[in-house]
Design a protein around this motif. Structure first.
Motif, PDB file in Angstrom:
ATOM      1  N   ILE A   1       0.837  -1.196   0.000  1.00 42.60           N
ATOM      2  CA  ILE A   1       0.000   0.000   0.000  1.00 42.60           C
ATOM      3  C   ILE A   1       0.878   1.254   0.000  1.00 42.60           C
ATOM      4  O   ILE A   1       1.803   1.378   0.798  1.00 42.60           O
ATOM      5  N   THR A   2       0.539   2.178  -0.892  1.00 40.93           N
ATOM      6  CA  THR A   2       1.148   3.500  -0.898  1.00 40.93           C
ATOM      7  C   THR A   2       0.036   4.512  -0.676  1.00 40.93           C
ATOM      8  O   THR A   2      -0.916   4.577  -1.450  1.00 40.93           O
ATOM      9  N   VAL A   3       0.155   5.271   0.392  1.00 40.70           N
ATOM     10  CA  VAL A   3      -0.813   6.307   0.720  1.00 40.70           C
ATOM     11  C   VAL A   3      -0.228   7.627   0.229  1.00 40.70           C
ATOM     12  O   VAL A   3       0.923   7.946   0.514  1.00 40.70           O
ATOM     13  N   VAL A   4      -1.026   8.384  -0.525  1.00 42.78           N
ATOM     14  CA  VAL A   4      -0.537   9.649  -1.070  1.00 42.78           C
ATOM     15  C   VAL A   4      -1.454  10.786  -0.628  1.00 42.78           C
ATOM     16  O   VAL A   4      -2.678  10.650  -0.619  1.00 42.78           O
ATOM     17  N   TYR A   5      -0.821  11.869  -0.203  1.00 44.42           N
ATOM     18  CA  TYR A   5      -1.538  13.078   0.189  1.00 44.42           C
ATOM     19  C   TYR A   5      -1.078  14.198  -0.735  1.00 44.42           C
ATOM     20  O   TYR A   5       0.107  14.539  -0.761  1.00 44.42           O
ATOM     21  N   VAL A   6      -2.001  14.742  -1.525  1.00 43.66           N
ATOM     22  CA  VAL A   6      -1.685  15.802  -2.483  1.00 43.66           C
ATOM     23  C   VAL A   6      -2.182  17.118  -1.893  1.00 43.66           C
ATOM     24  O   VAL A   6      -3.332  17.220  -1.467  1.00 43.66           O
ATOM     25  N   CYS A   7      -1.307  18.115  -1.880  1.00 38.10           N
ATOM     26  CA  CYS A   7      -1.685  19.394  -1.279  1.00 38.10           C
ATOM     27  C   CYS A   7      -0.997  20.547  -1.996  1.00 38.10           C
ATOM     28  O   CYS A   7       0.056  20.374  -2.599  1.00 38.10           O
ATOM     29  N   SER A   8      -1.615  21.724  -1.924  1.00 37.18           N
ATOM     30  CA  SER A   8      -0.983  22.916  -2.486  1.00 37.18           C
ATOM     31  C   SER A   8      -0.287  23.701  -1.381  1.00 37.18           C
ATOM     32  O   SER A   8       0.796  24.227  -1.571  1.00 37.18           O
ATOM     33  N   GLN A   9      -0.916  23.791  -0.249  1.00 34.57           N
ATOM     34  CA  GLN A   9      -0.286  24.336   0.951  1.00 34.57           C
ATOM     35  C   GLN A   9      -0.322  23.214   1.968  1.00 34.57           C
ATOM     36  O   GLN A   9      -1.380  22.891   2.498  1.00 34.57           O
ATOM     37  N   CYS A  10       0.787  22.624   2.208  1.00 33.31           N
ATOM     38  CA  CYS A  10       0.823  21.375   2.967  1.00 33.31           C
ATOM     39  C   CYS A  10       0.879  21.591   4.479  1.00 33.31           C
ATOM     40  O   CYS A  10       1.674  20.979   5.185  1.00 33.31           O
ATOM     41  N   ASP A  11      -0.026  22.428   4.974  1.00 33.73           N
ATOM     42  CA  ASP A  11      -0.089  22.707   6.409  1.00 33.73           C
ATOM     43  C   ASP A  11      -0.707  21.554   7.192  1.00 33.73           C
ATOM     44  O   ASP A  11      -0.500  21.441   8.390  1.00 33.73           O
ATOM     45  N   GLU A  12      -1.487  20.724   6.510  1.00 36.77           N
ATOM     46  CA  GLU A  12      -2.266  19.692   7.178  1.00 36.77           C
ATOM     47  C   GLU A  12      -1.585  18.311   7.182  1.00 36.77           C
ATOM     48  O   GLU A  12      -2.207  17.334   7.580  1.00 36.77           O
ATOM     49  N   VAL A  13      -0.346  18.215   6.731  1.00 36.27           N
ATOM     50  CA  VAL A  13       0.309  16.906   6.599  1.00 36.27           C
ATOM     51  C   VAL A  13       0.323  16.149   7.918  1.00 36.27           C
ATOM     52  O   VAL A  13      -0.054  14.971   7.969  1.00 36.27           O
ATOM     53  N   SER A  14       0.709  16.790   8.995  1.00 39.11           N
ATOM     54  CA  SER A  14       0.784  16.085  10.280  1.00 39.11           C
ATOM     55  C   SER A  14      -0.602  15.660  10.760  1.00 39.11           C
ATOM     56  O   SER A  14      -0.761  14.589  11.341  1.00 39.11           O
ATOM     57  N   HIS A  15      -1.609  16.483  10.496  1.00 38.66           N
ATOM     58  CA  HIS A  15      -2.986  16.143  10.876  1.00 38.66           C
ATOM     59  C   HIS A  15      -3.480  14.916  10.095  1.00 38.66           C
ATOM     60  O   HIS A  15      -4.082  14.001  10.674  1.00 38.66           O
ATOM     61  N   VAL A  16      -3.222  14.890   8.791  1.00 36.71           N
ATOM     62  CA  VAL A  16      -3.635  13.758   7.953  1.00 36.71           C
ATOM     63  C   VAL A  16      -2.872  12.503   8.348  1.00 36.71           C
ATOM     64  O   VAL A  16      -3.446  11.424   8.467  1.00 36.71           O
ATOM     65  N   LYS A  17      -1.584  12.638   8.571  1.00 36.14           N
ATOM     66  CA  LYS A  17      -0.756  11.496   8.991  1.00 36.14           C
ATOM     67  C   LYS A  17      -1.273  10.925  10.314  1.00 36.14           C
ATOM     68  O   LYS A  17      -1.346   9.703  10.493  1.00 36.14           O
TER      69      LYS A  17
END
Length: 136
Positions: A44-60
C-alpha cells in the motif's frame, strides 16, 4: 467435485495507491486497502496531495489512528503547483510507478453533501489506466 481456492485476485492488487485527503470517505478507502494488504499481501502507498501542505501532520495522525501498525505502508506527500490539480497529480503518480489499482473515496472534503462523486474521484476514475475502486 471440489475446487481449491485460487488467489488470482492477489495478482490484481499487488501494489495499491490510496489517495488520502482526511475525509471519512478517503479513510474508508484506506480501510479497504488495509484489508487487501492483510488478505492478499498488497503493498500500500498512501498519497496526500496538497498545495499548501499545512495539514500533513494532521492527515498522517488520522492515518495512524485508523490503521496504526497493522500493516506496512509508504506515505508520500505531493506538493502540487498552482497549474496542476489533485486529480492530475494522482494520475501522474500512477504513470510514474507501476500500481495495479487505486482505491479512493468517492467524495473528498467538499461541503456539498448532495454530490455522490467528487470531481477528483470522477477525473481519476475516467482517466486512470488501472483498476479503480471507489469507496462511498
Amino acid at each position: 467435485m471440489t475446487y481449491e481456492p485460487t488467489y488470482t485476485v492477489s495478482l490484481w492488487f499487488r501494489k495499491v495507491l490510496v489517495p488520502i485527503d482526511g475525509s471519512e470517505n478517503s479513510l474508508r478507502a484506506l480501510d479497504l486497502a488495509e484489508d487487501f494488504s492483510m488478505r492478499y499481501g498488497s503493498k500500500i502507498t498512501v498519497v496526500y496531495v496538497c498545495s499548501q501542505c499545512d495539514e500533513v501532520s494532521h492527515v498522517k495522525k488520522k492515518i495512524e489512528e485508523r490503521i496504526g501498525q497493522k500493516i506496512e505502508y509508504d506515505f508520500k506527500v505531493i506538493n502540487m503547483s498552482k497549474e496542476s490539480s489533485v486529480a492530475n497529480e494522482i494520475l501522474k503518480t500512477i504513470s510514474e510507478d507501476t500500481f495495479d489499482a487505486i482505491i479512493l473515496g468517492a467524495r473528498g472534503t467538499s461541503v456539498n453533501s448532495d454530490i455522490n462523486i467528487g470531481s477528483t474521484a470522477l477525473s481519476v476514475t475516467a482517466n486512470a489506466p488501472i483498476t479503480v475502486i471507489t469507496v462511498r
